[in-house]
Write an enzyme that holds these catalytic residues in place. Structure first.
Site, PDB file in Angstrom:
ATOM      1  N   HIS A  18       0.686  -1.618   0.223  1.00 14.08           N
ATOM      2  CA  HIS A  18       0.120  -0.081   0.171  1.00 14.08           C
ATOM      3  C   HIS A  18       1.089   1.020   0.033  1.00 14.08           C
ATOM      4  O   HIS A  18       0.898   1.855  -0.776  1.00 14.08           O
ATOM      5  CB  HIS A  18      -1.274   0.080   0.885  1.00 14.08           C
ATOM      6  CG  HIS A  18      -1.964  -0.568   1.316  1.00 14.08           C
ATOM      7  ND1 HIS A  18      -1.989  -1.206   2.333  1.00 14.08           N
ATOM      8  CD2 HIS A  18      -2.899  -1.399   0.385  1.00 14.08           C
ATOM      9  CE1 HIS A  18      -3.016  -2.386   2.390  1.00 14.08           C
ATOM     10  NE2 HIS A  18      -3.347  -2.312   1.177  1.00 14.08           N
ATOM     11  N   LYS A  42     -15.792  -6.788   6.684  1.00 12.76           N
ATOM     12  CA  LYS A  42     -14.587  -7.779   6.856  1.00 12.76           C
ATOM     13  C   LYS A  42     -14.483  -7.544   8.089  1.00 12.76           C
ATOM     14  O   LYS A  42     -12.931  -8.286   8.624  1.00 12.76           O
ATOM     15  CB  LYS A  42     -13.366  -6.416   6.312  1.00 12.76           C
ATOM     16  CG  LYS A  42     -13.813  -6.799   4.685  1.00 12.76           C
ATOM     17  CD  LYS A  42     -12.169  -5.707   3.870  1.00 12.76           C
ATOM     18  CE  LYS A  42     -12.265  -6.630   2.201  1.00 12.76           C
ATOM     19  NZ  LYS A  42     -10.870  -6.594   1.730  1.00 12.76           N
ATOM     20  N   ARG A  91      -1.958  -6.137  -8.071  1.00 10.03           N
ATOM     21  CA  ARG A  91      -1.390  -7.098  -7.779  1.00 10.03           C
ATOM     22  C   ARG A  91      -0.816  -8.132  -8.863  1.00 10.03           C
ATOM     23  O   ARG A  91      -0.026  -8.314  -9.046  1.00 10.03           O
ATOM     24  CB  ARG A  91      -1.184  -7.189  -6.626  1.00 10.03           C
ATOM     25  CG  ARG A  91      -1.252  -6.711  -5.096  1.00 10.03           C
ATOM     26  CD  ARG A  91      -1.454  -7.445  -3.975  1.00 10.03           C
ATOM     27  NE  ARG A  91      -2.856  -7.494  -3.793  1.00 10.03           N
ATOM     28  CZ  ARG A  91      -4.102  -7.788  -3.184  1.00 10.03           C
ATOM     29  NH1 ARG A  91      -3.420  -8.131  -1.664  1.00 10.03           N
ATOM     30  NH2 ARG A  91      -5.218  -8.020  -3.373  1.00 10.03           N
ATOM     31  N   SER A 128      -3.206  -7.650   3.658  1.00 14.75           N
ATOM     32  CA  SER A 128      -3.236  -7.541   4.704  1.00 14.75           C
ATOM     33  C   SER A 128      -3.731  -8.621   5.600  1.00 14.75           C
ATOM     34  O   SER A 128      -2.648  -8.959   6.799  1.00 14.75           O
ATOM     35  CB  SER A 128      -4.059  -6.314   4.564  1.00 14.75           C
ATOM     36  OG  SER A 128      -3.889  -5.221   4.832  1.00 14.75           O
TER      37      SER A 128
HETATM   38  O1  PNS Z   1      -8.664  -2.937   1.295  1.00 14.50           O
HETATM   39  P1  PNS Z   1     -10.305  -3.028   0.408  1.00 14.50           P
HETATM   40  O2  PNS Z   1     -10.440  -4.301   1.369  1.00 14.50           O
HETATM   41  O3  PNS Z   1      -9.693  -4.384  -0.644  1.00 14.50           O
HETATM   42  O4  PNS Z   1     -10.659  -1.616   0.703  1.00 14.50           O
HETATM   43  C1  PNS Z   1     -12.112  -2.288  -0.782  1.00 14.50           C
HETATM   44  C2  PNS Z   1     -12.796  -0.985  -0.755  1.00 14.50           C
HETATM   45  C3  PNS Z   1     -12.759  -0.015   0.951  1.00 14.50           C
HETATM   46  C4  PNS Z   1     -11.741   0.253  -1.273  1.00 14.50           C
HETATM   47  C5  PNS Z   1     -14.795  -1.046  -1.020  1.00 14.50           C
HETATM   48  O5  PNS Z   1     -14.976  -1.913  -0.959  1.00 14.50           O
HETATM   49  C6  PNS Z   1     -15.695   0.011  -1.257  1.00 14.50           C
HETATM   50  O6  PNS Z   1     -15.007   1.154  -2.610  1.00 14.50           O
HETATM   51  N1  PNS Z   1     -16.047   0.386  -0.151  1.00 14.50           N
HETATM   52  C7  PNS Z   1     -16.710   1.260   0.016  1.00 14.50           C
HETATM   53  C8  PNS Z   1     -18.170   1.325  -0.300  1.00 14.50           C
HETATM   54  C9  PNS Z   1     -18.548   1.232  -2.237  1.00 14.50           C
HETATM   55  O7  PNS Z   1     -18.659   1.869  -2.520  1.00 14.50           O
HETATM   56  N2  PNS Z   1     -19.140   0.163  -2.344  1.00 14.50           N
HETATM   57  C10 PNS Z   1     -18.994   0.240  -4.066  1.00 14.50           C
HETATM   58  C11 PNS Z   1     -17.705  -0.128  -4.486  1.00 14.50           C
HETATM   59  S1  PNS Z   1     -18.390  -0.065  -6.543  1.00 14.50           S
END
Ligand code: PNS
Length: 161
Positions: A18, A42, A91, A128
């Site tokens: 990150h 999560k 990745r 993570s």
């Molecule tokens: O580090 P991660 O867990 O892969 O991050 C995922 C994250 C938080 C970026 C994604 O789940 C997100 O954007 N969540 C916010 C809710 C949202 O907007 N969901 C619709 C996306 S199309």
């Protein structure tokens, strides 16, 4: 060059993968906002406040980075911050399908674009989740997470034992 890019994630905890994306993105935009998602689905190991403070400590040497948190839709957060660009790291091909789906949905919902940056190959195996698993079973996570994340992980896992 856009003024602001939002780099969203759960960051449970932030990894050096990150951090590498944040550092590289910071060279292309005036300000990178690292947006820590509440993401209760999560069941994160660290609380939102802990994740934010670990990220803050880890990005402190990079001058044009701001750390914030959000709940709900990412595009709503982007609108509040007047940001039209999201940065994501890829990745491997396995990341692509889901990331593409989210990027297209964010484009449709609010005309928010996503810029994908390829992971540095040194970190392409890193997540993570894998860091937490290795740390939980006593393996070395040296070089995989920022010092503050390693310290807080040890503290948290020692507290669980
Ligand atoms: O580090 P991660 O867990 O892969 O991050 C995922 C994250 C938080 C970026 C994604 O789940 C997100 O954007 N969540 C916010 C809710 C949202 O907007 N969901 C619709 C996306 S199309």
């Amino acid at each position: 060059m856009p003024d602001i890019a939002v780099y969203p994630g759960t960051f449970d905890p932030i990894t050096n993968g990150h951090l590498d994306i944040i550092d590289r993105a910071s060279k292309h935009v005036a300000t990178v906002i690292v947006a820590v998602s509440q993401n209760p689905s999560k069941a994160p190991l660290f609380s939102l406040e802990e994740r934010v403070s670990i990220v803050e400590e880890s990005v402190s040497p990079i001058k044009n980075v701001e750390v914030d948190s959000f709940e709900g839709l990412l595009v709503d957060y982007c609108m509040r911050r007047s940001a039209r660009l999201v940065v994501k790291g890829l990745r491997a091909v396995s990341d692509f399908e889901y990331e593409m789906q989210m990027a297209q949905m964010n484009l449709r919902l609010a005309d928010v674009d996503t810029l994908f940056m390829v992971a540095n190959p040194s970190f392409s195996f890193l997540s993570s989740s894998i860091v937490k698993e290795v740390a939980r079973f006593g393996g070395s996570i040296e070089g995989l997470v920022p010092a503050e994340a390693a310290r807080r992980l040890k503290e948290k896992l020692d507290g669980e034992a």
